[in-house]
Design an enzyme around this catalytic site. Sequence first.
Site, PDB file in Angstrom:
ATOM      1  N   ASP A 170      26.348 -17.013 -12.647  1.00 20.45           N
ATOM      2  CA  ASP A 170      25.418 -17.763 -11.800  1.00 20.45           C
ATOM      3  C   ASP A 170      24.849 -18.926 -12.603  1.00 20.45           C
ATOM      4  OD1 ASP A 170      23.962 -18.272  -9.441  1.00 20.45           O
ATOM      5  OD2 ASP A 170      22.217 -17.205 -10.205  1.00 20.45           O
ATOM      6  N   TRP A 189      21.289 -10.398 -11.631  1.00 21.30           N
ATOM      7  CA  TRP A 189      22.642  -9.949 -11.269  1.00 21.30           C
ATOM      8  C   TRP A 189      22.991  -8.643 -11.972  1.00 21.30           C
ATOM      9  CZ3 TRP A 189      27.041 -13.962 -10.216  1.00 21.30           C
ATOM     10  CH2 TRP A 189      26.642 -14.824  -9.187  1.00 21.30           C
ATOM     11  N   LYS A 209      29.216 -19.599  -9.463  1.00 21.85           N
ATOM     12  CA  LYS A 209      28.530 -20.622  -8.686  1.00 21.85           C
ATOM     13  C   LYS A 209      29.164 -21.981  -8.945  1.00 21.85           C
ATOM     14  CE  LYS A 209      24.207 -21.615  -9.799  1.00 21.85           C
ATOM     15  NZ  LYS A 209      22.762 -21.356  -9.796  1.00 21.85           N
ATOM     16  N   GLY A 260      18.396 -11.859 -15.485  1.00 19.30           N
ATOM     17  CA  GLY A 260      18.939 -10.511 -15.424  1.00 19.30           C
ATOM     18  C   GLY A 260      19.075  -9.919 -14.033  1.00 19.30           C
ATOM     19  N   ASP A 314      24.185 -14.328 -22.791  1.00 18.97           N
ATOM     20  CA  ASP A 314      23.368 -15.519 -22.562  1.00 18.97           C
ATOM     21  C   ASP A 314      23.078 -16.207 -23.894  1.00 18.97           C
ATOM     22  OD1 ASP A 314      21.709 -16.394 -19.851  1.00 18.97           O
ATOM     23  OD2 ASP A 314      20.813 -17.192 -21.692  1.00 18.97           O
ATOM     24  N   ASP A 336      27.172 -17.801 -27.286  1.00 19.33           N
ATOM     25  CA  ASP A 336      27.709 -18.971 -26.606  1.00 19.33           C
ATOM     26  C   ASP A 336      29.145 -18.631 -26.231  1.00 19.33           C
ATOM     27  OD1 ASP A 336      28.797 -21.365 -25.782  1.00 19.33           O
ATOM     28  OD2 ASP A 336      28.054 -22.540 -27.478  1.00 19.33           O
TER      29      ASP A 336
END
Length: 240
Positions: free
Chosen positions: A153, A87, A193, A85, A113, A129
């Site tokens: 990320d 970010w 990322k 959490g 998530d 998902d």
Amino acid sequence: MAKKPSGKNTSGRGQRDLTVRVKTAKGRRSSSTRWLQRQLNDPYVKRAQAEGYRGRAAYKIMELDDKFRFLVPGARVVDLGCAPGGWCQVAVPRVNALAEKKNKAVGTILGIDLQEVDPIPGCGIHVLDFMEDGADDKVKDWLGGKADVVMSDMAAASSGHKQTDHLRIIALCEAAAYLAFDVLDEGGTFVSKVLAGGAEGELQKLLKQRFTKVANVKPPASRADSSEKFVVATGFRSAG
């Protein structure tokens, strides 16, 4: 009679070595010991603990936003793979999700998530998902419209094989990009990322078809010995 201090620096250094050293415990691999030692001595880890962030990764998104300015008051943000959490924590004040900045637009933050994430004031968090059918419609429904920012990320679980891990995270980033194509508003931003390693050419080509500018950045908070970098794509075009 006790011997008086000589006044000399017997260590040969001008100051004490403050590095925390971790003993290798029975049953713990040396790689785990090195990771733990690095964590204990990481200034970003210590700073996150002192400032109340859930992880050092918070400073990566801070540094990226300081450079590209996408977390602005009123922005609608989707954070994919948001656990733990950090970010989201950074985004809350920057988009004014708690309406603490008077006379500024109030933003919306949606954290997604696969696992439960502890609540964050000013952020709506859902277990989902994002690669399942209909995920894009759920995201837009929860967000109340399209997003201005999709950020990620995420990293695939490490296999211990560098090339395999590189391919996995590129595939994950591509999946995140396709979701972004479905939920971003015109002019939106995608931040993700990736790992440098040679297989990201197709991803770059894909993003350049849908965004006016694509930058690749390694923020200062990323460890120097990591192949991690971030792609920041701005100016989304809904028509490829």
